[in-house]
Design a protein around this motif. Structure first.
Motif, PDB file in Angstrom:
ATOM      1  N   ARG A 108      45.784  40.314  42.897  1.00  0.00           N
ATOM      2  CA  ARG A 108      44.736  40.585  43.881  1.00  0.00           C
ATOM      3  C   ARG A 108      43.468  41.088  43.185  1.00  0.00           C
ATOM      4  N   GLN A 109      43.666  41.916  42.181  1.00  0.00           N
ATOM      5  CA  GLN A 109      42.533  42.459  41.425  1.00  0.00           C
ATOM      6  C   GLN A 109      41.763  41.329  40.738  1.00  0.00           C
ATOM      7  N   ARG A 110      42.495  40.378  40.152  1.00  0.00           N
ATOM      8  CA  ARG A 110      41.840  39.250  39.478  1.00  0.00           C
ATOM      9  C   ARG A 110      41.061  38.384  40.466  1.00  0.00           C
ATOM     10  N   GLU A 111      41.595  38.229  41.692  1.00  0.00           N
ATOM     11  CA  GLU A 111      40.939  37.391  42.696  1.00  0.00           C
ATOM     12  C   GLU A 111      39.725  38.085  43.303  1.00  0.00           C
ATOM     13  N   TRP A 116      35.232  40.006  37.617  1.00  0.00           N
ATOM     14  CA  TRP A 116      34.359  40.533  36.560  1.00  0.00           C
ATOM     15  C   TRP A 116      34.950  41.767  35.877  1.00  0.00           C
ATOM     16  N   LEU A 117      35.940  42.407  36.507  1.00  0.00           N
ATOM     17  CA  LEU A 117      36.563  43.583  35.897  1.00  0.00           C
ATOM     18  C   LEU A 117      37.669  43.234  34.906  1.00  0.00           C
ATOM     19  N   VAL A 118      38.291  42.083  35.108  1.00  0.00           N
ATOM     20  CA  VAL A 118      39.454  41.750  34.285  1.00  0.00           C
ATOM     21  C   VAL A 118      39.111  40.779  33.161  1.00  0.00           C
ATOM     22  N   GLY A 119      37.904  40.220  33.129  1.00  0.00           N
ATOM     23  CA  GLY A 119      37.507  39.333  32.057  1.00  0.00           C
ATOM     24  C   GLY A 119      38.049  37.934  32.251  1.00  0.00           C
TER      25      GLY A 119
END
Length: 200
Positions: free
Chosen positions: A188-191, A195-198
């Protein structure tokens, strides 16, 4: 780790204050892997100088509970001190106070560390010294310690540490219980915030 619920076992008194981790396991043995059997180095130098060291006396050889004095496990952060005691078969220790890191390492390795007032612990050590081989009973769910005369003493334990001991898990095991939830959160964070996960 094996769950810790209750334990009835022989207890051994160790009437020495400020036992540091170097006395529990001398530093020169620390280059060995955990699998080397740190119990073989437990109190190595004390045992060399005292052939009648208390842990070697017949009445205490099967002890699974150690009743120590003030500031037990002080000094360095070496986890091998706990490995050596646990490898010897000790599953719980009782003292008026412990070194902070030693206390943390105890719980992380499935060992219950009980803190009681100095006068109470000294009385228990005196009883054990006068009666080698007597047993104590520790009941973790009710947080009680039963003495040979039937006296029951309550003790405090951090609720999180208690939960881990009862379940026989450490913090890593506990985190792995939520592996699916962690994976779902990361997806969910990646979706939602790529921009936070690169990009790799």
């Amino acid at each position: 780790m094996d769950p810790f619920t209750s334990l009835t076992a022989v207890a051994v008194p160790l009437d020495i204050v400020n036992v540091d981790t170097d006395r529990i396991v001398p530093a020169r043995f620390l280059r060995k892997p955990r699998s080397a059997g740190y119990e073989n180095f437990l109190f190595h130098d004390l045992r060399e100088s005292e052939p009648d060291f208390v842990l070697d006396r017949p009445g205490y050889r099967d002890a699974k509970i150690l009743v120590a004095a003030e500031n037990f496990g002080c000094g360095s952060s070496r986890e091998a001190a706990v490995w050596a005691l646990a490898g010897r078969g000790l599953r719980a220790w009782i003292a008026p106070s412990f070194g902070d890191i030693f206390l943390e390492n105890s719980f992380k390795n499935g060992v219950l560390a009980i803190t009681l007032p100095n006068e109470r612990v000294a009385a228990i050590r005196a009883l054990l010294t006068a009666n080698p081989g007597v047993e104590l009973t520790i009941d973790l769910p009710s947080q009680t310690l039963r003495l040979p005369d039937g006296c029951v003493v309550g003790f405090e334990v951090d609720p999180f540490r208690k939960e881990c001991l009862l379940a026989g898990v450490d913090e890593i095991d506990l985190t792995l219980r939520y592996e699916k939830e962690v994976a779902a959160y990361e997806l969910r964070q990646r979706e939602e915030t790529p921009w936070l996960v690169g990009t790799t």
